[in-house]
Design a protein around this motif. Structure first.
Motif, PDB file in Angstrom:
ATOM      1  N   GLY A  37      26.689  29.479  53.736  1.00 48.85           N
ATOM      2  CA  GLY A  37      26.222  29.958  55.036  1.00 48.85           C
ATOM      3  C   GLY A  37      26.652  31.381  55.324  1.00 48.85           C
ATOM      4  O   GLY A  37      27.589  31.906  54.705  1.00 48.85           O
ATOM      5  N   GLU A  83      22.485  36.892  50.896  1.00 52.34           N
ATOM      6  CA  GLU A  83      21.374  36.383  51.700  1.00 52.34           C
ATOM      7  C   GLU A  83      21.008  37.318  52.855  1.00 52.34           C
ATOM      8  O   GLU A  83      20.298  36.903  53.781  1.00 52.34           O
ATOM      9  N   HIS A 102      22.797  31.089  59.682  1.00 58.65           N
ATOM     10  CA  HIS A 102      22.323  30.429  58.458  1.00 58.65           C
ATOM     11  C   HIS A 102      23.445  29.535  57.941  1.00 58.65           C
ATOM     12  O   HIS A 102      24.520  30.019  57.590  1.00 58.65           O
ATOM     13  N   HIS A 104      24.353  25.362  56.000  1.00 55.61           N
ATOM     14  CA  HIS A 104      23.889  24.402  54.995  1.00 55.61           C
ATOM     15  C   HIS A 104      24.179  22.978  55.466  1.00 55.61           C
ATOM     16  O   HIS A 104      25.012  22.285  54.879  1.00 55.61           O
ATOM     17  N   ASN A 140      18.077  31.632  45.967  1.00 55.77           N
ATOM     18  CA  ASN A 140      19.018  32.215  46.904  1.00 55.77           C
ATOM     19  C   ASN A 140      18.954  33.751  46.906  1.00 55.77           C
ATOM     20  O   ASN A 140      19.037  34.363  45.850  1.00 55.77           O
ATOM     21  N   HIS A 166      18.414  23.902  50.412  1.00 53.06           N
ATOM     22  CA  HIS A 166      19.355  25.007  50.540  1.00 53.06           C
ATOM     23  C   HIS A 166      20.066  25.038  51.898  1.00 53.06           C
ATOM     24  O   HIS A 166      21.279  24.867  51.955  1.00 53.06           O
TER      25      HIS A 166
HETATM   26 ZN   LIG Z   1      22.553  29.783  52.102  1.00 50.07          ZN
END
Ligand SMILES: [Zn+2]
Length: 216
Positions: A37, A83, A102, A104, A140, A166
């Motif tokens: 994350g 990311e 973001h 997971h 990713n 993901h």
């Molecule tokens: Zn991620």
């Protein structure tokens, strides 16, 4: 939608403090583990702070954020998460967005991987989330992942998108509102999972009541 004005140093520090708290809460709530994350806040029309490469969300410090443009030019701070494109693409698609969370979260990911639709059963789920987008698995950090995820959120169609196998990305006009979406979404997934265990395939918040809620 108005473009965000540039925040000053004090407002940026306050926003980063909020992200640090989000990181701690996200891990304790089971939305992320280890270095999974990443978090960001938009601090200007073309400026965002993104958590750094390899950082753990519950151990973030201000110095672990990269200051960068939406298209990836780092102007100060740490090396950003791989990311970062996901964050930049979402801000580009959602000019009013101030934060992207973001994480997971396991129930959202499990249900979507199994082809199960996540249902909004409580008032909070229906009102604060209400809908979600979805992408298939993409590598990713790839352009394809960032672009397809942002397209799901473009124009306010949804405030949260599941990145297949993901994680999820939630956006909002504040750190608090983005995180509220992420928390409620994973709770909806947990409740859907439990409903499925009980043999229920259909229960959700009544659509006619949602229409009333949205007009209050
Ligand atoms: Zn991620």
């Amino acid at each position: 939608m108005t473009e965000p004005t540039q925040l000053g140093p004090e407002a940026i520090a306050a926003a980063l403090d909020e992200l640090l708290e989000v990181g701690r809460t996200a891990v304790s709530a089971g939305l992320a583990q280890a270095s999974g994350g990443n978090l960001s806040v938009r601090t200007g029309a073309d400026q965002m702070y993104v958590s750094g490469k390899g950082t753990w969300l519950n151990r973030l410090e201000h110095s672990q954020f990269a200051t960068m443009t939406l298209d990836g030019r780092v102007t100060a701070g740490a090396v950003p998460s791989s990311e970062w494109k996901l964050h930049g693409a979402i801000y580009a698609a959602r000019p009013e967005a101030r934060a992207v969370i973001h994480v997971h979260p396991q129930y959202s990911l499990l249900l979507t991987a199994l082809g199960k639709r996540i249902r909004f059963i409580t008032q909070d789920h229906a009102f604060y989330v209400g809908s979600y987008g979805q992408t298939k698995y993409y590598t990713n950090g790839s352009d394809a992942l960032a672009e397809t995820a942002a397209a799901e959120l473009a124009g306010g169609a949804h405030d949260v998108v599941v990145l297949g196998n993901h994680g999820i990305a939630a956006c909002g006009t504040s750190v608090e509102s983005a995180f509220r979406v992420a928390l409620n979404f994973e709770e909806a997934a947990i409740m859907t999972y439990r409903a499925l265990l009980l043999g229920d395939e259909a229960t959700e918040f009544p659509a006619e009541e949602l229409a009333i809620l949205k007009h209050h």
